[in-house]
Design a protein around this motif. Sequence first.
Motif, PDB file in Angstrom:
ATOM      1  N   GLU A  26       0.795  -1.104   0.050  1.00  0.00           N
ATOM      2  CA  GLU A  26       0.212  -0.018   0.028  1.00  0.00           C
ATOM      3  C   GLU A  26       0.701   1.020  -0.074  1.00  0.00           C
ATOM      4  OE1 GLU A  26      -3.231   0.277   2.552  1.00  0.00           O
ATOM      5  OE2 GLU A  26      -3.271  -1.846   3.142  1.00  0.00           O
ATOM      6  N   ALA A  27       0.532   2.341  -0.762  1.00  0.00           N
ATOM      7  CA  ALA A  27       1.505   3.238  -1.099  1.00  0.00           C
ATOM      8  C   ALA A  27       1.099   4.370  -0.078  1.00  0.00           C
ATOM      9  CB  ALA A  27       1.279   4.159  -2.317  1.00  0.00           C
ATOM     10  N   LEU A  28       1.914   4.990   0.669  1.00  0.00           N
ATOM     11  CA  LEU A  28       1.713   6.024   1.794  1.00  0.00           C
ATOM     12  C   LEU A  28       1.896   7.433   0.978  1.00  0.00           C
ATOM     13  CD1 LEU A  28       3.648   4.745   4.863  1.00  0.00           C
ATOM     14  CD2 LEU A  28       1.100   4.543   4.392  1.00  0.00           C
ATOM     15  N   ARG A  29       0.939   8.227   0.993  1.00  0.00           N
ATOM     16  CA  ARG A  29       0.845   9.516   0.378  1.00  0.00           C
ATOM     17  C   ARG A  29       1.370  10.537   1.362  1.00  0.00           C
ATOM     18  NH1 ARG A  29      -3.892  12.170   1.245  1.00  0.00           N
ATOM     19  NH2 ARG A  29      -5.500  11.056   2.281  1.00  0.00           N
ATOM     20  N   PRO A  30       2.133  11.479   0.956  1.00  0.00           N
ATOM     21  CA  PRO A  30       2.517  12.621   1.902  1.00  0.00           C
ATOM     22  C   PRO A  30       1.274  13.648   2.008  1.00  0.00           C
ATOM     23  CG  PRO A  30       3.746  12.934  -0.188  1.00  0.00           C
ATOM     24  CD  PRO A  30       3.111  11.472  -0.392  1.00  0.00           C
ATOM     25  N   VAL A  31       1.147  14.292   3.071  1.00  0.00           N
ATOM     26  CA  VAL A  31       0.072  15.138   3.254  1.00  0.00           C
ATOM     27  C   VAL A  31       0.692  16.104   4.394  1.00  0.00           C
ATOM     28  CG1 VAL A  31      -2.165  13.691   2.919  1.00  0.00           C
ATOM     29  CG2 VAL A  31      -1.039  13.881   5.294  1.00  0.00           C
ATOM     30  N   ARG A  32      -0.130  17.250   4.258  1.00  0.00           N
ATOM     31  CA  ARG A  32       0.457  18.649   5.098  1.00  0.00           C
ATOM     32  C   ARG A  32      -0.406  18.638   6.338  1.00  0.00           C
ATOM     33  NH1 ARG A  32       4.322  22.007   4.377  1.00  0.00           N
ATOM     34  NH2 ARG A  32       3.119  23.555   5.266  1.00  0.00           N
ATOM     35  N   ILE A  33      -0.118  18.552   7.508  1.00  0.00           N
ATOM     36  CA  ILE A  33      -1.177  18.579   8.599  1.00  0.00           C
ATOM     37  C   ILE A  33      -1.708  19.991   8.650  1.00  0.00           C
ATOM     38  CG2 ILE A  33      -1.561  18.342  11.092  1.00  0.00           C
ATOM     39  CD1 ILE A  33       0.531  16.441  11.270  1.00  0.00           C
ATOM     40  N   LEU A  34      -0.768  20.976   8.382  1.00  0.00           N
ATOM     41  CA  LEU A  34      -1.520  22.233   8.599  1.00  0.00           C
ATOM     42  C   LEU A  34      -2.379  22.854   7.538  1.00  0.00           C
ATOM     43  CD1 LEU A  34       2.075  24.093   9.358  1.00  0.00           C
ATOM     44  CD2 LEU A  34       0.338  23.290  10.907  1.00  0.00           C
ATOM     45  N   ASP A  35      -2.571  21.826   6.396  1.00  0.00           N
ATOM     46  CA  ASP A  35      -3.411  22.059   5.413  1.00  0.00           C
ATOM     47  C   ASP A  35      -4.705  21.300   5.419  1.00  0.00           C
ATOM     48  OD1 ASP A  35      -1.465  23.896   4.411  1.00  0.00           O
ATOM     49  OD2 ASP A  35      -0.887  22.367   3.013  1.00  0.00           O
TER      50      ASP A  35
END
Length: 831
Positions: A360-369
């Motif tokens: 399963e691919a882990l996608r990067p996200v921004r918590i502040l957004d």
Amino acid sequence: MDTPISQGSRRWSAAGEWVLGTAMMVVAWLPLILVGLVLFGLAAAWGVWTVAMLPGVWALRGLLGAVSGRDSLPGRAVQPGDEPELTALVRDVAERLGFRAPLLVRVVPVPDAALGPAKVSGVRSYVLLLGLPLLRAMTAAQLAAAVAHELAHEQHARDRRTAWLLAARTGLAERLEGRFRPLATLAAPLLRASRRRAWETEFAADADSARVAGAAATREALELTGPLGAAFAGIGESWWSDLEKDNAYPEDFYEAFEAALQDPLVVRRSARVAAEEDAFDPYNAASHPPIEQRVAALPDGDGSGRYGTEPVALRGARSIERWCVGELAGLDGQDAIAGGNGRNNRGGKRSGGGRRNRQEALRPVRILDLDTHQFLGPADGESPLLLGATCRDSPDEALSAALDAVADGSWPRLARRIEPQLRWVPGRASDRVPRGDGRIHRRGARDRAAGGRLGVRQPMDEHGAGRAGRHRRRPLRDSRHRPAQRRPRPCAGPAAAGRDGRGGMRRPGPVLRVALLGTADAVAGFALLAAWLGIHAYAYGSARDRATATADGLVIEDDIGDEEDIRVRWTDGAGHEHVQRFGIYDTGRYTKGRRFPVAYDPAQADPQGFPADPDETSAQDDLLVPIGLAGVVAAVFCEVWAWRGLRFRWTARRPGRAMTATLLCGERMSGAAAWQSDTTWLALSEVGLSGRPVRQRVMWHPELDQLSGPVTVTVHDGPGARRPVVVELADGTRLVPLGRLRHQPPKRVLLGDSQAVRADLRDSFILPAGTEVLPARPWWRPGTQAAVLGAVVGAVSGFLMTSGSGVATVAFAVSGASVFVSSWALSAPQP
């Protein structure tokens, strides 16, 4: 110290401290000792000695990991030339304390500071672990105070008596959380008795820290670490768990964490939780006094103010932060370097209790957004626990029932349903169980998935830092992780593979040396075993040929041991009675009370009996059959090396193409092969193209230590898409592949940037004058450890399986040593 440590504690004499430490160590391992004694007694009663092997196998497994294992140092390596500001601060603190030992600095993802011994390049060194949250949150003066505390603590606890007492105390405290925990009634008094000495070292280290960095900076550092650790464990755990459900990870984790610390509510709540954790010590196992006592014991005066009020500048902050996020997320090493989409490389449990798909691919996200409302619910995995404990159908009803339990005083029973280990908490401490945020006090889903705890210790802590993901809590072991200081002469191109520039023969390369050692070990082991057993088989056959007289024996016992041997009473021609054990094939024919003909040599005064039946050749076969089996095993080892060589030569002749390679280090996770050395991998990608790289494991070569970052190489492909490839470096060095070409991260192996995990004595922040930077330890030294360990394992196994037969014990020892060394050689060892 002017602050009392505890009522009822007293100062022990030197001899008393030795006895106290020994008593704690005995109590820590008492349950396992009792289990071993019980199994040994059962084995003696039943006559099945294989049962007694169970504790021996467990002990040898631990010895295997301790002796032959080689854990890489935790954290990311920091070179002095890359971080001059941090280097200057650490050097200044060490010089003012009089710390005279090589010191390496590494950055860990969690808010910890710790110092531990390590052996690098044959020199006893120390590794200072600094958490990235501390480097970002602390001023230079506060960081100097934390560093000074760690160095001073090592100085105060360096003598053998104190080190033994603290190690025994730490071991006993950790065993209280293990599966076979010692009795609290025995452990708690010992821990309470040793607490004074442990706390004295902390107070003394705090005093030295105040002298170097100033009392104000030390006080601020002490007051900061508790809330910082509690906030990291609570808020950070919830963020990681919630995002993990969506197959994502926060690439701006540290930036968002700093933003959360700007909220006064977060600071107050974290400080309260940290204070509650300090106060909760039912077993007297706390290695550090409460923060209030430590602050009150600081000497008066401001001390030195030579350090700044701003955080220390990290010139490689972006790459360090990216690496730390990759460690927390469990990303593949290449993904952590690139900072792109990754795949979970842990193979652990998800929050729901199932097994995460490793692809399963882990996608990067921004918590502040992101929308903050998604982080307001219970941490992943807590809702099912609360629903089950309260027998409610919805989270709202379960939460209401939990609040009612707190109000009416029945919450301890509910707490034990959620966390069964609370049943072993002493009753006198039940009214002191912290009532803060449950996410901070219990092992969350991410902790179980990572195989450790994301929760942190107090940063100004004694040896050992908590590691998130693969950063396990453990003392720093002697490390021999790539300390290649003296570089071997680079290999010439393929055309000069056999001779140097003068036309003389050159010594074999590192790969060929390992292959020759593995092959020679297999052949020598077979030869020694065949000679040993062959001599005894010849002696047995000769003695049986001289047995011309026959006696009529009586079977007095049958079905002995696993081989169903028999015991026979017979009388020789001189009237002497003998009772002898025989191994037979026809167990149904020779039962108790039956006659058993015995042949013996009449010329001997005390003759040895032999089965008169010519078909009963069990004893001689037990000597000859192992020779054939050993020959098969030796042939298999030799054929593996031959196949590796032929496959390498064949693939290297195929056409090559240019690709980009990045050197990775593979750290084995716990399992059957965890005792073996780290592995060397190359991440290969097309030149100028973005996409998922492929990975090829290769045998170590000294030229690999010269690589830094992505380099252009020539790749010779195999005939299939998954066949191994031969990678040729720019200088013509060709690397021998191991295993197939992998398009996905390997199982049970954590891949990381080799530059980040390396340990080189030349990277020491402190290198006292006169310290000799020795070359890397001989590459064959782990082979000698494997040989000794294999001989011990084989000897113990042979003794237990053959009821103490000397011939079999020696044969098993030789076989074990040979198999262990051959297996070590096949694992592609590296210095």
